[in-house]
Design a protein around this motif. Structure first.
Motif, PDB file in Angstrom:
ATOM      1  N   VAL A 117       0.865  -1.186   0.000  1.00 44.16           N
ATOM      2  CA  VAL A 117       0.000   0.000   0.000  1.00 44.16           C
ATOM      3  C   VAL A 117       0.897   1.230   0.000  1.00 44.16           C
ATOM      4  O   VAL A 117       1.848   1.295   0.767  1.00 44.16           O
ATOM      5  N   PHE A 118       0.592   2.168  -0.897  1.00 51.06           N
ATOM      6  CA  PHE A 118       1.465   3.329  -1.052  1.00 51.06           C
ATOM      7  C   PHE A 118       0.833   4.574  -0.442  1.00 51.06           C
ATOM      8  O   PHE A 118      -0.387   4.664  -0.288  1.00 51.06           O
ATOM      9  N   GLN A 119       1.699   5.547  -0.194  1.00 49.70           N
ATOM     10  CA  GLN A 119       1.186   6.823   0.305  1.00 49.70           C
ATOM     11  C   GLN A 119       0.229   7.444  -0.715  1.00 49.70           C
ATOM     12  O   GLN A 119      -0.800   7.987  -0.367  1.00 49.70           O
ATOM     13  N   GLY A 120       0.598   7.336  -2.000  1.00 45.00           N
ATOM     14  CA  GLY A 120      -0.195   7.975  -3.063  1.00 45.00           C
ATOM     15  C   GLY A 120      -1.288   7.086  -3.644  1.00 45.00           C
ATOM     16  O   GLY A 120      -1.753   7.336  -4.753  1.00 45.00           O
ATOM     17  N   PHE A 121      -1.694   6.066  -2.935  1.00 44.57           N
ATOM     18  CA  PHE A 121      -2.776   5.137  -3.324  1.00 44.57           C
ATOM     19  C   PHE A 121      -2.425   4.300  -4.552  1.00 44.57           C
ATOM     20  O   PHE A 121      -2.552   3.083  -4.538  1.00 44.57           O
ATOM     21  N   GLY A 159     -15.014  -2.027   4.097  1.00 49.27           N
ATOM     22  CA  GLY A 159     -16.209  -1.207   4.269  1.00 49.27           C
ATOM     23  C   GLY A 159     -16.637  -0.453   3.035  1.00 49.27           C
ATOM     24  O   GLY A 159     -17.252   0.606   3.116  1.00 49.27           O
ATOM     25  N   LEU A 160     -16.298  -0.977   1.855  1.00 47.19           N
ATOM     26  CA  LEU A 160     -16.636  -0.247   0.628  1.00 47.19           C
ATOM     27  C   LEU A 160     -17.495  -1.080  -0.316  1.00 47.19           C
ATOM     28  O   LEU A 160     -17.494  -0.846  -1.521  1.00 47.19           O
ATOM     29  N   ALA A 161     -18.247  -2.040   0.248  1.00 43.79           N
ATOM     30  CA  ALA A 161     -19.041  -2.925  -0.605  1.00 43.79           C
ATOM     31  C   ALA A 161     -19.954  -2.123  -1.528  1.00 43.79           C
ATOM     32  O   ALA A 161     -20.176  -2.482  -2.674  1.00 43.79           O
ATOM     33  N   GLU A 162     -20.459  -0.995  -1.016  1.00 47.52           N
ATOM     34  CA  GLU A 162     -21.399  -0.188  -1.799  1.00 47.52           C
ATOM     35  C   GLU A 162     -20.713   0.572  -2.938  1.00 47.52           C
ATOM     36  O   GLU A 162     -21.384   1.100  -3.808  1.00 47.52           O
ATOM     37  N   TRP A 163     -19.405   0.705  -2.856  1.00 43.75           N
ATOM     38  CA  TRP A 163     -18.677   1.607  -3.760  1.00 43.75           C
ATOM     39  C   TRP A 163     -17.942   0.865  -4.868  1.00 43.75           C
ATOM     40  O   TRP A 163     -17.102   1.440  -5.546  1.00 43.75           O
ATOM     41  N   ALA A 164     -18.267  -0.402  -5.058  1.00 42.96           N
ATOM     42  CA  ALA A 164     -17.495  -1.247  -5.973  1.00 42.96           C
ATOM     43  C   ALA A 164     -17.409  -0.668  -7.382  1.00 42.96           C
ATOM     44  O   ALA A 164     -16.416  -0.845  -8.080  1.00 42.96           O
ATOM     45  N   HIS A 165     -18.454   0.049  -7.810  1.00 45.94           N
ATOM     46  CA  HIS A 165     -18.466   0.487  -9.209  1.00 45.94           C
ATOM     47  C   HIS A 165     -18.019   1.920  -9.406  1.00 45.94           C
ATOM     48  O   HIS A 165     -18.122   2.465 -10.490  1.00 45.94           O
ATOM     49  N   HIS A 166     -17.499   2.523  -8.324  1.00 46.33           N
ATOM     50  CA  HIS A 166     -17.020   3.899  -8.462  1.00 46.33           C
ATOM     51  C   HIS A 166     -15.552   3.921  -8.862  1.00 46.33           C
ATOM     52  O   HIS A 166     -14.783   3.053  -8.477  1.00 46.33           O
ATOM     53  N   THR A 167     -15.205   4.929  -9.655  1.00 47.09           N
ATOM     54  CA  THR A 167     -13.798   5.077 -10.050  1.00 47.09           C
ATOM     55  C   THR A 167     -13.089   5.911  -8.991  1.00 47.09           C
ATOM     56  O   THR A 167     -13.739   6.609  -8.208  1.00 47.09           O
ATOM     57  N   PRO A 168     -11.742   5.857  -8.943  1.00 48.59           N
ATOM     58  CA  PRO A 168     -11.007   6.605  -7.924  1.00 48.59           C
ATOM     59  C   PRO A 168     -11.415   8.075  -7.864  1.00 48.59           C
ATOM     60  O   PRO A 168     -11.516   8.649  -6.784  1.00 48.59           O
ATOM     61  N   ALA A 169     -11.675   8.677  -9.042  1.00 49.69           N
ATOM     62  CA  ALA A 169     -12.033  10.101  -9.052  1.00 49.69           C
ATOM     63  C   ALA A 169     -13.323  10.359  -8.282  1.00 49.69           C
ATOM     64  O   ALA A 169     -13.553  11.475  -7.816  1.00 49.69           O
ATOM     65  N   GLU A 170     -14.156   9.329  -8.138  1.00 47.77           N
ATOM     66  CA  GLU A 170     -15.430   9.507  -7.444  1.00 47.77           C
ATOM     67  C   GLU A 170     -15.340   9.144  -5.958  1.00 47.77           C
ATOM     68  O   GLU A 170     -16.357   9.099  -5.274  1.00 47.77           O
ATOM     69  N   LEU A 171     -14.119   8.832  -5.496  1.00 50.51           N
ATOM     70  CA  LEU A 171     -13.944   8.411  -4.102  1.00 50.51           C
ATOM     71  C   LEU A 171     -13.085   9.419  -3.359  1.00 50.51           C
ATOM     72  O   LEU A 171     -12.221  10.082  -3.955  1.00 50.51           O
ATOM     73  N   GLY A 226     -10.147  10.527  -0.502  1.00 54.79           N
ATOM     74  CA  GLY A 226      -8.811   9.993  -0.280  1.00 54.79           C
ATOM     75  C   GLY A 226      -8.829   8.764   0.608  1.00 54.79           C
ATOM     76  O   GLY A 226      -8.183   7.749   0.334  1.00 54.79           O
ATOM     77  N   GLY A 227      -9.606   8.849   1.715  1.00 57.97           N
ATOM     78  CA  GLY A 227      -9.674   7.719   2.638  1.00 57.97           C
ATOM     79  C   GLY A 227     -10.255   6.491   1.961  1.00 57.97           C
ATOM     80  O   GLY A 227      -9.766   5.365   2.146  1.00 57.97           O
ATOM     81  N   GLN A 228     -11.266   6.716   1.140  1.00 57.08           N
ATOM     82  CA  GLN A 228     -11.869   5.590   0.429  1.00 57.08           C
ATOM     83  C   GLN A 228     -10.893   5.003  -0.583  1.00 57.08           C
ATOM     84  O   GLN A 228     -10.802   3.781  -0.735  1.00 57.08           O
ATOM     85  N   GLN A 229     -10.147   5.889  -1.256  1.00 56.92           N
ATOM     86  CA  GLN A 229      -9.171   5.384  -2.226  1.00 56.92           C
ATOM     87  C   GLN A 229      -8.135   4.513  -1.526  1.00 56.92           C
ATOM     88  O   GLN A 229      -7.749   3.458  -2.027  1.00 56.92           O
ATOM     89  N   GLN A 230      -7.680   4.986  -0.340  1.00 59.56           N
ATOM     90  CA  GLN A 230      -6.667   4.200   0.353  1.00 59.56           C
ATOM     91  C   GLN A 230      -7.266   2.860   0.797  1.00 59.56           C
ATOM     92  O   GLN A 230      -6.584   1.838   0.798  1.00 59.56           O
ATOM     93  N   ARG A 231      -8.535   2.854   1.130  1.00 56.47           N
ATOM     94  CA  ARG A 231      -9.143   1.586   1.516  1.00 56.47           C
ATOM     95  C   ARG A 231      -9.275   0.649   0.315  1.00 56.47           C
ATOM     96  O   ARG A 231      -9.117  -0.565   0.447  1.00 56.47           O
ATOM     97  N   VAL A 232      -9.555   1.225  -0.866  1.00 55.64           N
ATOM     98  CA  VAL A 232      -9.555   0.394  -2.079  1.00 55.64           C
ATOM     99  C   VAL A 232      -8.162  -0.199  -2.285  1.00 55.64           C
ATOM    100  O   VAL A 232      -7.997  -1.390  -2.590  1.00 55.64           O
ATOM    101  N   ALA A 233      -7.137   0.636  -2.076  1.00 57.74           N
ATOM    102  CA  ALA A 233      -5.767   0.163  -2.260  1.00 57.74           C
ATOM    103  C   ALA A 233      -5.463  -0.969  -1.274  1.00 57.74           C
ATOM    104  O   ALA A 233      -4.788  -1.948  -1.623  1.00 57.74           O
TER     105      ALA A 233
END
Ligand SMILES: Nc1ncnc2c1ncn2[C@@H]1O[C@H](COP(=O)(O)OP(=O)(O)O)[C@@H](O)[C@H]1O
Ligand SMILES: [Mg+2]
Lengths: 236, 402
Positions: A92-96, A134-146, A148-155
């Protein structure tokens, strides 16, 4: 006791050549047991990222030995290191570092795609990993739609979707505000406790290091101090 | 694994639709331009070649006047007379037919229709010389020739303009001041080598044209066709010395007439078209190259983004050759798709344009293949080579790439 999961012996790393050469690591010795939660701290430029990249098989040491489950990683070639990364490590990176214009689910599926998993397995595993962060609802969103915290959780979901032995995180909360940072840390603790994933994390915030059971301090390319953290939640 | 790479590549194309579209556009336009230019050029060359062939044996054209080209002085030069024709027929060896021609631009009227065309007064030899066949009716009779009767044979265009779909035979056309009976219809020939309509013509006996249209016994020019196997250079030389003698030209005086070999002219013309084709093809090739440079630009612009992407892929465990395979497939798929669309576009354009210009459409597999592979090569070189460089980087360096 059996051999540690990870062992570094007198690792050095030099950047540049000749006059411009700079020794970022000057003989690092470090042992990490399976199931540990280790925070790496130290001033900027002390070699934290360098050691993480070496541990993550993203880079090779100048000299010394790196044993991963007894395997001499420093002797592996490029492809073998990639395979080790693929099988045992999550990063996991600082920059996601998520793929742009790509849904969270597809980002998380990517490591499985390279493992050659069939589509159903990929989808199920990716959704399960997203649910864990905790992002089950966000599966179809692209990084731009998330956020920072959500992006890091995707990462993080992408890093754990392969059930790695070790999760390496280089300043995972470096780009996040303190509330998101605490959420990420709690997630890492949970992964460590519930899944038994060994976590190694770089941070320069003492608040975040407090979550770890062991704190390794780097100064000038050397391990300066290696301490237990009595405040942290006990293992398992 | 190949399937995986294909999946990844197609995903990547779909994800970056605009970039993919721009990449493909350059290839499509380049490929279509090259193929269209070359195919049309081939068609034009073939058309001229067919016309040369339709001229049959060598045809010489004799015209009064000092020299060819701009500012030529034909006003002062003496015209030919019927005696010249007879002398040529008798004294020059290896001739198949000699046809005198008196030309005049006139307006033709039939019923309520009128049409501007050119009338040529000539003899039956004209049909041999010009390789004309009759679609209907008959040639001039000896009697009509001698007496200069008001009869004519018309070309297909004149027939269509004046009579539509009806048979013109037996009808009469008003030519200037007199009525002329249509006794024959020429088989259609189509466009001439310089784009003129060869079927827009009316033929009548020489005498008739001289008496009723020009009012002199002058002959405008003489068309001579050679027997097969006659050396046209020798025939031209004989013709020239005969005419110099008849016109009593001293040795130090220039010719006041011209002898041209029409086949030579046509061949020169076809050579010119060939050169034009090469030139247009070259221009189109430049456009293909420009298309290639466009692709390179797009690829280079995206290389920063892609380098990071490659870094990410490597960091999460992709092997170098897996990343490379994905990029190779992506580049090949894009450029092959662009090439195919370009070929389809060129096919439609060629079909339309050659119908419009009434040229034969010659499908040229060579140029299609060449353009296709060239475009594929461009795509691979400009899309794949930067990716290969990135895939060989250490993942960390690729990730750091700004
Ligand atoms: N690619 C590189 N080339 C040259 N020097 C580098 C490179 N990466 C890191 N360094 C240097 O090595 C030292 C350690 O870097 P790093 O491990 O990133 O430190 P930290 O993560 O602890 O801030 C720094 O002084 C940095 O300038
Ligand atoms: Mg760092």
């Amino acid at each position: 006791m059996s051999q540690p999961l990870i062992e570094l012996r007198a690792i050095t790393k030099t950047y540049g050549q000749g006059q411009a050469a700079f020794q970022a690591l000057r003989g690092v010795d470090l042992q990490i047991e399976a199931g540990e939660f280790v925070a790496v701290m130290g001033p900027s430029g002390s070699g934290k990222s360098t050691v993480m990249n070496l541990l993550g098989c993203l880079d090779t040491p100048g000299s010394g030995e790196y044993l991963f489950q007894g395997i001499h990683v420093e002797q592996l070639d490029r492809n073998q290191r990639a395979l080790l990364r693929r099988q045992c490590l999550g990063f996991v990176f600082q920059g996601f570092n998520l793929l742009a214009r790509t849904s969270a689910q597809e980002n998380v599926e990517l490591p499985l795609l390279y493992r050659g998993e069939p589509a159903e397995v990929r989808h199920a595993a990716a959704l399960a990993a997203l649910a864990k962060v905790g992002l089950a609802e966000w599966a179809h969103h692209t990084p731009a739609e998330l956020s920072g915290g959500q992006q890091q959780r995707v990462a993080i979901a992408r890093a754990i979707v392969t059930n790695p032995l070790v999760l390496l995180a280089d300043e995972p909360t470096g780009n996040l505000d303190s509330q998101r940072s605490h959420e990420i840390m709690e997630l890492l603790v949970r992964l460590n406790q519930e899944q038994g994933i060994t976590v190694l994390m770089v941070t320069h915030e003492p608040d975040m290091a407090r979550y770890a059971r062991r704190i390794v301090h780097f100064v000038d390319g050397l391990v300066h101090r290696d301490e237990r953290n009595p405040e942290a939640a006990p293992c398992c | 694994m190949l399937l995986n790479a294909l999946l990844l590549a197609l995903r990547e194309i779909r994800r970056n639709l605009l970039r993919s579209f721009l990449t493909v556009l350059g290839i499509v336009i380049g490929v279509a331009a090259v193929i269209t230019m070359v195919t049309l050029g081939n068609g034009a060359t073939r058309m001229v070649a067919d016309q040369i062939a339709s001229l049959g044996s060598n045809l010489l054209m004799v015209m009064p006047g000092q020299r060819l080209g701009p500012g030529r002085d034909s006003a002062g030069a003496p015209k030919f007379k019927i005696a010249d024709i007879e002398a040529i027929e008798q004294q020059v060896n290896g001739l198949k037919a000699v046809a005198p021609v008196v030309g005049s631009a006139v307006t033709l009227v039939a019923g309520t229709q009128n049409w501007s065309s050119t009338v040529s007064g000539t003899t039956n030899d004209y049909f041999v010389v010009g390789n004309w066949r009759l679609a209907a009716g008959r040639l001039f009779s000896e009697d009509e020739d001698r007496a200069g009767k008001a009869v004519c044979i018309i070309g297909n265009t004149v027939k269509k303009e004046l009579f539509g779909n009806q048979s013109p035979l037996g009808s009469s056309i008003r030519v200037k001041t007199f009525d002329c009976e249509v006794i024959g219809l020429l088989a259609a020939k189509g466009q001439g080598g310089m784009g003129q309509d060869q079927d827009d013509t009316v033929l009548m006996p020489l005498r008739t044209a001289q008496r009723r249209l020009t009012g002199t016994l002058d002959i405008g020019n003489v068309m001579v066709s050679l027997k097969d196997g006659t050396n046209s250079t020798v025939a031209m030389a004989q013709l020239r010395s005969l005419l110099r003698e008849r016109r009593k030209l001293a040795d130090n005086v220039d010719d006041n007439f011209n002898v041209m070999d029409t086949k030579q002219i046509a061949e020169t013309l076809s050579g010119t078209i060939g050169t034009m084709t090469a030139l247009l093809g070259a221009v189109a090739a430049v456009s293909l190259l420009v298309g290639g440079i466009g692709i390179m630009n797009i690829m280079l612009v995206s290389v920063t983004e892609r380098t990071r992407e490659i870094g990410i892929r490597l960091a999460i465990g992709a092997l170098e050759h897996e990343v490379l395979l994905q990029f190779l497939i992506e580049a090949v798929a894009l450029s092959a798709f662009g090439g195919l669309v370009g070929i389809a576009l060129a096919f439609v354009a060629c079909l339309g344009l050659s119908a419009l210009m009434r040229m034969p459409f010659l499908f040229n597999p060579g140029i299609n293949l060449t353009a296709f592979f060239f475009s594929a090569a461009i795509g691979v070189i400009f899309g794949f080579v930067p990716a290969r460089r990135a895939a060989r980087l250490d993942p960390i360096e690729a990730l750091r790439h700004e």
